[in-house]
Design a protein around this motif. Structure first.
Motif, PDB file in Angstrom:
ATOM      1  N   VAL A   1       7.776   7.895   0.363  1.00  0.00           N
ATOM      2  CA  VAL A   1       7.767   7.638  -1.078  1.00  0.00           C
ATOM      3  C   VAL A   1       6.465   6.943  -1.439  1.00  0.00           C
ATOM      4  O   VAL A   1       6.001   6.043  -0.726  1.00  0.00           O
ATOM      5  CB  VAL A   1       8.979   6.773  -1.495  1.00  0.00           C
ATOM      6  CG1 VAL A   1       9.049   6.666  -3.018  1.00  0.00           C
ATOM      7  CG2 VAL A   1      10.271   7.349  -0.946  1.00  0.00           C
ATOM      8  N   GLN A   2       5.882   7.348  -2.568  1.00  0.00           N
ATOM      9  CA  GLN A   2       4.680   6.700  -3.095  1.00  0.00           C
ATOM     10  C   GLN A   2       4.974   6.173  -4.507  1.00  0.00           C
ATOM     11  O   GLN A   2       5.908   6.630  -5.160  1.00  0.00           O
ATOM     12  CB  GLN A   2       3.501   7.685  -3.149  1.00  0.00           C
ATOM     13  CG  GLN A   2       3.120   8.270  -1.795  1.00  0.00           C
ATOM     14  CD  GLN A   2       3.985   9.443  -1.405  1.00  0.00           C
ATOM     15  OE1 GLN A   2       4.209  10.349  -2.207  1.00  0.00           O
ATOM     16  NE2 GLN A   2       4.478   9.443  -0.163  1.00  0.00           N
ATOM     17  N   GLU A   3       4.151   5.263  -4.925  1.00  0.00           N
ATOM     18  CA  GLU A   3       4.298   4.594  -6.224  1.00  0.00           C
ATOM     19  C   GLU A   3       5.731   4.068  -6.389  1.00  0.00           C
ATOM     20  O   GLU A   3       6.453   4.418  -7.320  1.00  0.00           O
ATOM     21  CB  GLU A   3       3.936   5.541  -7.373  1.00  0.00           C
ATOM     22  CG  GLU A   3       2.440   5.709  -7.557  1.00  0.00           C
ATOM     23  CD  GLU A   3       2.062   6.165  -8.952  1.00  0.00           C
ATOM     24  OE1 GLU A   3       1.832   5.289  -9.815  1.00  0.00           O
ATOM     25  OE2 GLU A   3       1.999   7.370  -9.172  1.00  0.00           O
ATOM     26  N   THR A   4       6.099   3.179  -5.475  1.00  0.00           N
ATOM     27  CA  THR A   4       7.444   2.590  -5.527  1.00  0.00           C
ATOM     28  C   THR A   4       7.566   1.553  -6.641  1.00  0.00           C
ATOM     29  O   THR A   4       8.670   1.294  -7.118  1.00  0.00           O
ATOM     30  CB  THR A   4       7.771   1.925  -4.191  1.00  0.00           C
ATOM     31  OG1 THR A   4       6.768   0.936  -3.892  1.00  0.00           O
ATOM     32  CG2 THR A   4       7.798   2.963  -3.069  1.00  0.00           C
ATOM     33  N   CYS A   5       6.459   0.929  -7.019  1.00  0.00           N
ATOM     34  CA  CYS A   5       6.451  -0.088  -8.079  1.00  0.00           C
ATOM     35  C   CYS A   5       7.387  -1.252  -7.732  1.00  0.00           C
ATOM     36  O   CYS A   5       8.052  -1.810  -8.617  1.00  0.00           O
ATOM     37  CB  CYS A   5       6.837   0.512  -9.429  1.00  0.00           C
ATOM     38  SG  CYS A   5       5.774   1.868  -9.959  1.00  0.00           S
TER      39      CYS A   5
ATOM     40  N   ASP B   1       4.285  -3.060  -0.284  1.00  0.00           N
ATOM     41  CA  ASP B   1       4.135  -3.219  -1.722  1.00  0.00           C
ATOM     42  C   ASP B   1       2.696  -3.533  -2.090  1.00  0.00           C
ATOM     43  O   ASP B   1       1.949  -4.160  -1.327  1.00  0.00           O
ATOM     44  CB  ASP B   1       5.047  -4.345  -2.230  1.00  0.00           C
ATOM     45  CG  ASP B   1       6.500  -4.093  -1.895  1.00  0.00           C
ATOM     46  OD1 ASP B   1       6.876  -2.918  -1.756  1.00  0.00           O
ATOM     47  OD2 ASP B   1       7.260  -5.073  -1.761  1.00  0.00           O
ATOM     48  N   ARG B   2       2.342  -3.094  -3.296  1.00  0.00           N
ATOM     49  CA  ARG B   2       1.055  -3.487  -3.866  1.00  0.00           C
ATOM     50  C   ARG B   2       1.242  -4.822  -4.570  1.00  0.00           C
ATOM     51  O   ARG B   2       2.159  -4.985  -5.375  1.00  0.00           O
ATOM     52  CB  ARG B   2       0.532  -2.441  -4.840  1.00  0.00           C
ATOM     53  CG  ARG B   2      -0.856  -2.772  -5.377  1.00  0.00           C
ATOM     54  CD  ARG B   2      -1.222  -1.917  -6.568  1.00  0.00           C
ATOM     55  NE  ARG B   2      -1.439  -0.510  -6.217  1.00  0.00           N
ATOM     56  CZ  ARG B   2      -1.853   0.400  -7.094  1.00  0.00           C
ATOM     57  NH1 ARG B   2      -2.098   0.051  -8.351  1.00  0.00           N
ATOM     58  NH2 ARG B   2      -2.008   1.651  -6.719  1.00  0.00           N
ATOM     59  N   LEU B   3       0.373  -5.772  -4.298  1.00  0.00           N
ATOM     60  CA  LEU B   3       0.550  -7.129  -4.805  1.00  0.00           C
ATOM     61  C   LEU B   3      -0.265  -7.407  -6.055  1.00  0.00           C
ATOM     62  O   LEU B   3      -0.020  -8.396  -6.739  1.00  0.00           O
ATOM     63  CB  LEU B   3       0.169  -8.146  -3.715  1.00  0.00           C
ATOM     64  CG  LEU B   3       0.896  -7.990  -2.377  1.00  0.00           C
ATOM     65  CD1 LEU B   3       0.403  -9.041  -1.401  1.00  0.00           C
ATOM     66  CD2 LEU B   3       2.396  -8.106  -2.563  1.00  0.00           C
ATOM     67  N   THR B   4      -1.242  -6.573  -6.375  1.00  0.00           N
ATOM     68  CA  THR B   4      -2.187  -6.917  -7.434  1.00  0.00           C
ATOM     69  C   THR B   4      -1.902  -6.239  -8.758  1.00  0.00           C
ATOM     70  O   THR B   4      -2.477  -6.615  -9.755  1.00  0.00           O
ATOM     71  CB  THR B   4      -3.610  -6.537  -6.996  1.00  0.00           C
ATOM     72  OG1 THR B   4      -3.652  -5.133  -6.668  1.00  0.00           O
ATOM     73  CG2 THR B   4      -4.016  -7.343  -5.765  1.00  0.00           C
ATOM     74  N   ALA B   5      -1.030  -5.238  -8.808  1.00  0.00           N
ATOM     75  CA  ALA B   5      -0.779  -4.520 -10.057  1.00  0.00           C
ATOM     76  C   ALA B   5       0.682  -4.113 -10.095  1.00  0.00           C
ATOM     77  O   ALA B   5       1.432  -4.253  -9.136  1.00  0.00           O
ATOM     78  CB  ALA B   5      -1.698  -3.301 -10.183  1.00  0.00           C
ATOM     79  N   SER B   6       1.080  -3.597 -11.264  1.00  0.00           N
ATOM     80  CA  SER B   6       2.486  -3.279 -11.464  1.00  0.00           C
ATOM     81  C   SER B   6       2.895  -2.002 -10.736  1.00  0.00           C
ATOM     82  O   SER B   6       4.036  -1.858 -10.323  1.00  0.00           O
ATOM     83  CB  SER B   6       2.786  -3.134 -12.959  1.00  0.00           C
ATOM     84  OG  SER B   6       1.956  -2.123 -13.530  1.00  0.00           O
ATOM     85  N   LYS B   7       1.979  -1.050 -10.582  1.00  0.00           N
ATOM     86  CA  LYS B   7       2.335   0.211  -9.938  1.00  0.00           C
ATOM     87  C   LYS B   7       1.870   0.198  -8.493  1.00  0.00           C
ATOM     88  O   LYS B   7       1.501  -0.816  -7.938  1.00  0.00           O
ATOM     89  CB  LYS B   7       1.735   1.382 -10.709  1.00  0.00           C
ATOM     90  CG  LYS B   7       2.371   1.582 -12.085  1.00  0.00           C
ATOM     91  CD  LYS B   7       1.929   2.887 -12.706  1.00  0.00           C
ATOM     92  CE  LYS B   7       2.643   3.114 -14.040  1.00  0.00           C
ATOM     93  NZ  LYS B   7       2.276   4.416 -14.647  1.00  0.00           N
TER      94      LYS B   7
ATOM     95  N   ILE C   1      -6.737   3.521   0.457  1.00  0.00           N
ATOM     96  CA  ILE C   1      -5.434   4.168   0.614  1.00  0.00           C
ATOM     97  C   ILE C   1      -4.349   3.118   0.866  1.00  0.00           C
ATOM     98  O   ILE C   1      -4.556   2.169   1.632  1.00  0.00           O
ATOM     99  CB  ILE C   1      -5.472   5.192   1.765  1.00  0.00           C
ATOM    100  CG1 ILE C   1      -6.342   6.388   1.378  1.00  0.00           C
ATOM    101  CG2 ILE C   1      -4.075   5.673   2.133  1.00  0.00           C
ATOM    102  CD1 ILE C   1      -6.421   7.460   2.447  1.00  0.00           C
ATOM    103  N   GLU C   2      -3.211   3.287   0.208  1.00  0.00           N
ATOM    104  CA  GLU C   2      -2.023   2.480   0.498  1.00  0.00           C
ATOM    105  C   GLU C   2      -1.117   3.294   1.415  1.00  0.00           C
ATOM    106  O   GLU C   2      -0.938   4.499   1.210  1.00  0.00           O
ATOM    107  CB  GLU C   2      -1.288   2.120  -0.789  1.00  0.00           C
ATOM    108  CG  GLU C   2      -2.150   1.363  -1.790  1.00  0.00           C
ATOM    109  CD  GLU C   2      -1.440   1.163  -3.118  1.00  0.00           C
ATOM    110  OE1 GLU C   2      -0.214   1.352  -3.176  1.00  0.00           O
ATOM    111  OE2 GLU C   2      -2.128   0.828  -4.101  1.00  0.00           O
ATOM    112  N   ALA C   3      -0.516   2.627   2.414  1.00  0.00           N
ATOM    113  CA  ALA C   3       0.243   3.385   3.411  1.00  0.00           C
ATOM    114  C   ALA C   3       1.346   2.540   4.004  1.00  0.00           C
ATOM    115  O   ALA C   3       1.219   1.312   4.128  1.00  0.00           O
ATOM    116  CB  ALA C   3      -0.682   3.894   4.518  1.00  0.00           C
TER     117      ALA C   3
END
Length: 960
Positions: A43-47, A66-72, A96-98
């Motif tokens: 899954v990508q862009e889990t938000c 998780d991405r820590l710096t933005a909402s998406k 790349i996020e992985a």
């Protein structure tokens, strides 16, 4: 029964999907995974954010990044629980996020699978691709790469697509995509494109199919890729026992025929054979009453109604129609149905949650199970374990089990560091001499009533041992089997044996919080022992404990594993001693040393323990049974249902045994006690302390005590780690210079310098604070660091329990208060008698947490007073609760059997005088006047309230 080992399939069904928000699609994703028999979903862009719990799916394990710096942004992986998959740490990537995992297959080398997402505003770098491909020999990268190129059916190419096309030959991989577009932008002016791709390197599995499915709610379509030959999906199963049927089987079946009758004493061989017969009889009854079922977690999914399922089918048909003909009308119909599905699923989820909460009460088992699940930390599967000497990590379950077993076997060996060969030889020789003599005393026989009492007191939900017999099954034994069991146990006690079949343990590892989860030392071994053997252990412990208490063998300083003795009482005893010195006009500092005993339970010297039991006068027959209990023990380490090879233990007492805590307490019972210094023990948590105004004398006394204790540690082969031990000088004012270096001439010389205390020629570091038995003690005894620690933990639990406590929750106010009193307040008020006397400004954060709970529970507006909320919920202020808890503690301490506990609270608190008593002591809390909130609460309960407050209170009560 023990869980089944994970399987290695021949083929793989892989799906990847840009969710554009994962949390609200959990139920749809479950239906998608079940209908398409997906093994792994990327899954990508889990938000998602770290503070939010995993959106779990039944039968699947989740790995997320998780991405820590933005909402998406953010990536995740769902893999089937029954598959042999382990999560991997994501390498350092630029753009790349992985999220990465590794799956073991049959007939193919392990494959590293990564869920990858490249934001559209980031360039594709070869370094990121190389880092991901470098994680294994066979690698699959799949996800939304935002790489447009006409080679994979896009209308046009962008710069990232051209870069990816150029990397194919340089990095030797292939790009696989579905024949139809995967991204249908919400903006109808933009054309569909294929940007959800899979990059395969050294994967020899045949690609059977790859297809974009017209399902789920996103502008991307999920892609399902099937690799390898067709197969049946692997599902996780568990063994369910019909307990009513088991009770009938045990009662109706004929009792087993033992080698000897119940009136005669069998020989040692007959005793072992009788144990095997009765164990096989119970096991066969359990097998006849059991069945294999799929693992299903009904709480984490909703039961979809037929109308909702039909709506999902209509929605999917609309998506397919739009994908084939992306007209304006088809798009409007698709978006309308997507909104309807999202709204209906949200309503169904809320209704399911509300009906579930409405049926819960504190007496309901699910009430506490849900609270425990919500407040616990999120844990993932054990990652690859690091091997010593730079060898490759252990990925597979069997390799992990062998590695952990090797580490435990090495750990459970007698210490050879600084051992005295002459003393060791003398102890071994004396033990062999005493053990060769026939026992001269008898033990009280075991009766059937005694066996029944022990069985009734067993906890029914304890994990079974290697025989697979649960405590709950033993509670169903008929009278005939209990009588036979009592005969067998009496025979074992008569022959001074502990049968070998009860010394085979299954060991599982419990991760230690805060420790790296990829190291073997970060897992605490717990022995799962045969259930019938634990009955024998408890009966032996009762006889040993009766002897110990009758002869008053345990020293008063030992508070561990003793009835009516707790950590709180030991910490309170230390606190009172420190505050006596700090309360003086000319304060008397206290120096305390807290020792780190390395692997205390696992390093017990067997012959040393038997030698001490003989010297204590323990009955010979009981000592011989304990000697046989400790000798020739073996274990198998279990990881995800996979067991290691048998290993033999040469030292230590098994963690998880009923006898082990008492045996360890007796082993360290002769620890040296100096008349000048004080000793505090709670199992292996050892501390010594001494108070004196002269720093030189304080240092000399502590150093003498440490040297004497170090010699005793060496003599009895107990390992102490000086660098992990801690020394604290409790003193008000400016911290002293705790280094031995000479200060610079330009600075003012500190006359209160303290030299380091050494153990085994290694310095024990001085520290400004220490955590002892769960309480953080700072050098000034302000307890400000402790309050901050427990406040942060309570706030974390309050946030996790928000779905059960908020205004929208259907739990009654009474149940919410009960949940707060049992799950949140105990965290803040643990050992409250120790710090309740602290300054009110230091304790204020605890009251803030309680007031926050009150507002969350009733949904109070900003203008409603905290005092009215406390009155409505019938909740005492924190200060009043601490005062009541201290009063109860001191009342119990005055009647305690241990004189040290009595002495710690046997004083009358004098008025605080700045010239005489400069600091408060714990007992001052009892005579403290009420705080302002308590005063207001007392006035409110007897007076009139404003009309607005009464109206809000009635509204809150009607809502619940």
């Amino acid at each position: 029964m023990a869980q089944n080992a994970r399987e290695k399939p021949y083929s793989l069904t892989l799906a990847f999907y840009n969710a554009n928000g994962l949390a609200r699609q959990r139920d749809q994703i479950y239906e998608f995974l079940r209908d398409n028999l997906v093994d792994i979903l990327l899954v990508q862009e889990t938000c998602l954010k770290p503070s939010r719990r995993d959106p779990k799916v039944a039968n699947y394990v989740m790995v997320r990044n998780d991405r820590l710096t933005a909402s998406k942004g953010g990536t995740a992986i769902y893999y089937r629980r029954a598959l042999h998959v382990v999560p991997l740490d994501t390498p350092s990537l630029s753009h790349i996020e992985a999220s990465v995992c590794r799956i073991s297959l049959t007939g193919h080398q392990p494959i590293v699978i990564a869920s990858v997402y490249l934001p559209p505003d980031k360039p594709l770098l070869s370094s990121d691709i190389e880092s991901l491909f470098g994680m294994g020999d066979s690698v699959i990268l799949a996800g939304d790469l935002n790489c447009h190129h006409t080679r994979w059916n896009c209308h046009s190419s962008n710069i990232n697509g051209r870069r990816l096309d150029a990397f194919i030959d340089d990095l030797t991989f292939e790009v696989v995509g579905p024949p139809t577009p995967t991204c249908y932008p919400y903006n109808i002016a933009l054309r569909p494109s294929t940007i959800d791709l899979a990059l395969l390197r050294n994967v020899t599995l045949r690609l059977r199919s790859i297809e974009a499915m017209s399902e789920l709610d996103s502008d991307h379509r999920p892609v399902v890729m099937q690799l390898g030959r067709p197969h049946n999906p692997v599902t996780a199963t568990r063994t369910m026992v019909d307990w009513k049927k088991l009770g009938k089987c045990l009662a109706d079946a004929a009792p087993p025929i033992l080698p000897c009758g119940p009136d005669s004493t069998p020989s040692p061989e007959d005793t072992v054979e009788s144990i095997n017969i009765i164990t096989d009889h119970i096991s066969s009854a359990i097998i006849r009453s059991s069945k294999e079922v799929d693992v299903e977690d009904s709480f984490h999914r909703i039961r979809l109604s037929p109308e909702l399922r039909n709506l999902l089918r209509v929605r999917n048909a609309a998506i397919r129609a739009y994908d084939q003909l992306p007209t304006h009308s088809n798009r409007i119909r698709m978006r309308r149905l997507q909104r309807d599905v999202k709204s209906r699923l949200s309503d169904a989820r809320n209704e399911n949650w509300d009906s579930y909460l409405e049926g819960l009460a504190p007496s309901h088992q699910a009430y506490w199970r849900l609270a425990r699940t919500l407040k616990s930390e999120t844990t993932a599967t054990m990652p690859p374990l690091v091997r010593p000497s730079g060898q490759p990590p252990a990925f597979d379950d069997d390799d992990k089990a062998e590695l952990l077993a090797d580490a435990l076997q090495e750990q459970c060996t007698t210490s050879t560091q600084y051992a005295d060969p002459e003393h060791t030889e003398a102890v071994d020789r004396e033990v062999e001499r005493r053990a060769s003599l026939p026992p001269s005393d008898a033990l009280p026989p075991i009766t059937s009533d005694e066996v029944r009492e022990v069985i009734d007191n067993l906890q029914p939900k304890k994990a079974p041992g290697s025989d697979g017999i649960r405590n709950r099954a033993l509670k169903l034994l008929p009278v005939q089997l209990i009588t036979m069991l009592a005969t067998i146990l009496n025979a074992a006690m008569t022959h001074c044996i502990f049968p070998a079949v009860w010394k085979e343990a299954d060991v599982i590892g419990i991760h230690k919080p805060g420790k790296p989860n990829n190291e073997t030392a970060s897992y605490r071994p717990i022995s799962l022992l045969p259930a019938i053997g634990k009955i024998y252990e408890r009966l032996l412990r009762k006889r040993l404990w009766d002897f110990v208490t009758a002869n008053k063998i345990l020293i008063d300083e030992q508070f561990g594993f003793r009835a009516k003795h707790s950590c709180v009482q030991q910490v309170h005893r230390l606190t009172e001693h420190i505050l006596i010195g700090l309360n003086r006009r000319k304060q008397i500092p206290t120096g305390a040393l807290f020792f780190d005993v390395a692997k205390a339970f696992d390093k017990v010297w067997h012959n040393g323990l038997i030698y001490k039991l003989y010297n204590m006068g323990v009955p010979d027959r009981l000592v011989l049974i304990i000697r046989d209990f400790l000798s020739n023990r073996s274990f198998r380490y279990r990881v995800e249902g996979t067991r290691s090879r048998p290993r033999h233990l040469t030292a230590g007492v098994p963690q998880g045994s009923a006898l082990s805590p008492l045996l360890f307490s007796l082993y360290i019972n002769d620890i040296p006690r100096s008349p000048e210094t004080h000793l505090a023990l709670f199992a292996d948590d050892t501390a010594i302390y001494y108070s004196c105004r002269k720093m030189s004398l304080l240092h000399r006394r502590l150093q003498t005590a440490v040297t004497t204790m170090g010699q005793w540690f060496r003599k009895w082969r107990i390992d102490i780690n000086p660098t992990k031990s801690t020394a604290v000088l409790f003193k008000r004012g400016r911290p002293p210079n705790t280094t031995s270096s000479t200060p610079l001439p330009s600075r003012r010389v500190n006359t209160s310098a303290v030299s380091p205390i050494t153990l085994f020629d290694q310095p024990i570091p001085w520290a400004p604070k220490v955590k002892y038995l769960g309480v953080t003690l700072d050098r000034g005894m302000t307890f400000r660091p402790h309050v901050k620690t427990v406040r942060d933990r309570a706030a974390f639990i309050l946030g996790r329990l928000y779905p059960m406590l908020c205004r929208r929750s259907k739990l009654s106010l009474r149940n919410k208060v009960t949940l707060y009193k049992t799950c949140i307040r105990p965290v803040m008020t643990y050992a409250s008698v120790v710090f309740a006397h602290a300054a009110r400004t230091n304790l204020k954060p605890l009251q803030v947490i309680q007031s926050r709970f009150c507002r969350i529970a009733v949904g109070a507006p900003w203008f409603q007073r905290n005092v009215d909320l406390h009155d409505d919920l019938e909740l005492d202020p924190v200060s009043k609760y601490l005062q009541s808890a201290s009063l109860r503690h001191f009342e119990k301490a005055a009647r305690h059997e241990n004189p040290l506990v009595v002495a710690a609270g046997n004083y009358i608190p004098d008025p605080v005088d700045r010239l005489v008593n400069r600091r408060r002591r714990p007992k001052h809390v009892i005579t403290d006047p009420p705080d302002p909130l308590t005063v207001l609460l007392g006035n409110t309960s007897t007076g009139h309230r404003p009309r607005r407050t009464r109206r809000l209170r009635r509204r809150a009560r009607r809502a619940n």
